[in-house]
Design an enzyme around this catalytic site. Sequence first.
Site, PDB file in Angstrom:
ATOM      1  N   CYS A   1       2.813  -7.378 -11.814  1.00  0.00           N
ATOM      2  CA  CYS A   1       4.156  -7.588 -11.296  1.00  0.00           C
ATOM      3  C   CYS A   1       4.115  -7.841  -9.791  1.00  0.00           C
ATOM      4  CB  CYS A   1       5.012  -6.363 -11.619  1.00  0.00           C
ATOM      5  SG  CYS A   1       6.740  -6.569 -11.217  1.00  0.00           S
TER       6      CYS A   1
ATOM      7  N   CYS B   1       7.425  -1.832 -14.931  1.00  0.00           N
ATOM      8  CA  CYS B   1       7.966  -2.572 -13.795  1.00  0.00           C
ATOM      9  C   CYS B   1       9.084  -3.528 -14.221  1.00  0.00           C
ATOM     10  CB  CYS B   1       6.832  -3.353 -13.138  1.00  0.00           C
ATOM     11  SG  CYS B   1       7.311  -4.311 -11.699  1.00  0.00           S
TER      12      CYS B   1
END
Length: 374
Positions: free
Chosen positions: A103, A199
């Site tokens: 991420c 995330c």
Amino acid sequence: MQLKPKQHIIVGVSGGVDSAVAAWLLQRQGHRVTGVFMKNWEEDDQENYCAAAEDFEAARTVCERLDVPLRSVNFATEYWDQVFSEFLAEVEAGHTPNPDVLCNREIKFKAFLDFALSLGADRVATGHYARIDSDGGCYRLLKGLDANKDQSYFLYALDQHALGNSCFPLGELTKPQVRALAQDAGLPNYARKDSTGICFIGERPFRAFLRRYLPPRPGEIRTLSGELKGRHEGLMYYTIGQRTGLGIGGPGGPWYAVDKDMRANVLYVVEGRDHPALYGAELYARDLHWLAGAGPQLPLQCSAKIRYRTAAAPCRIETGPKETLRVSFRQVQRAITPGQSVVFYDNDICLGGGIIAWRPSRDELKASGRAASC
């Protein structure tokens, strides 16, 4: 890293206290600050797990309090293609991936960074607890000074372009200091709970969530000697060293997952947290990335972390077979887990890292009844 005065810095504002204080500190230093809220997950907006609307409202109230403009950008396609698809593939292969690393690399310091630079920003800022400096024209990633919050582990996959165009205003602060600053500044989210879970997806019932994308394959739970202990719901739900959710017990103490046989669909377990089979002194890493660009001269003595919440341990790294790196620790490490990141350090300097590809095999674990290291 010392910033030039009066830059235009775009801050990734998530609604949490860390990014809010990052924006406030930069504003106090005289920079022109713009907030950007990233929405990267749209698969279940009707549910309450992700709470993107709540996060955006928190980000809006912070930017309103600071009198800085706020923009919203959607990277849902990039997140699915570059992060979530790889996360699912790793899980299906029986690994335990860390989506925060992907991420950061693909979304926060690639898609978001490119977006910010296209708007004329001088650099981006986030609320990560880490530091950046430069040495001889090379940017270096350093641990955050708060050992309890240091997030350099999740940032090891950044490149020189990302480091050179980013800043981490919280790198020299502790979490209690950040909350105190937020309260003193009148930021409305000073006491807001830290985000957890995957995330940009958030915290949710993990097994039910995975079942939406991967079909479970129930199978047997066995000891290393082959004794049948029960049934598992699917190997993708378990990680090495896991205790909870096994559904088995015994008079000798709790049981822990120690290995997976993906072909036979068997989960292997051992009794006791300190069972020797849970420990190993060696691993191999793949998909290596070095923050300086070129890798260090090998072999190298340094330290390494095999997961976020472990201390960096002294090790030796050297070239392994098939574009891997062999990592040998001075002391055995608990629950070496394929799919997790191993991150290398020279004191406070993060050198880079890779994905754990190998741990001692089941036969090796079973062979001697002692901590396995090859």
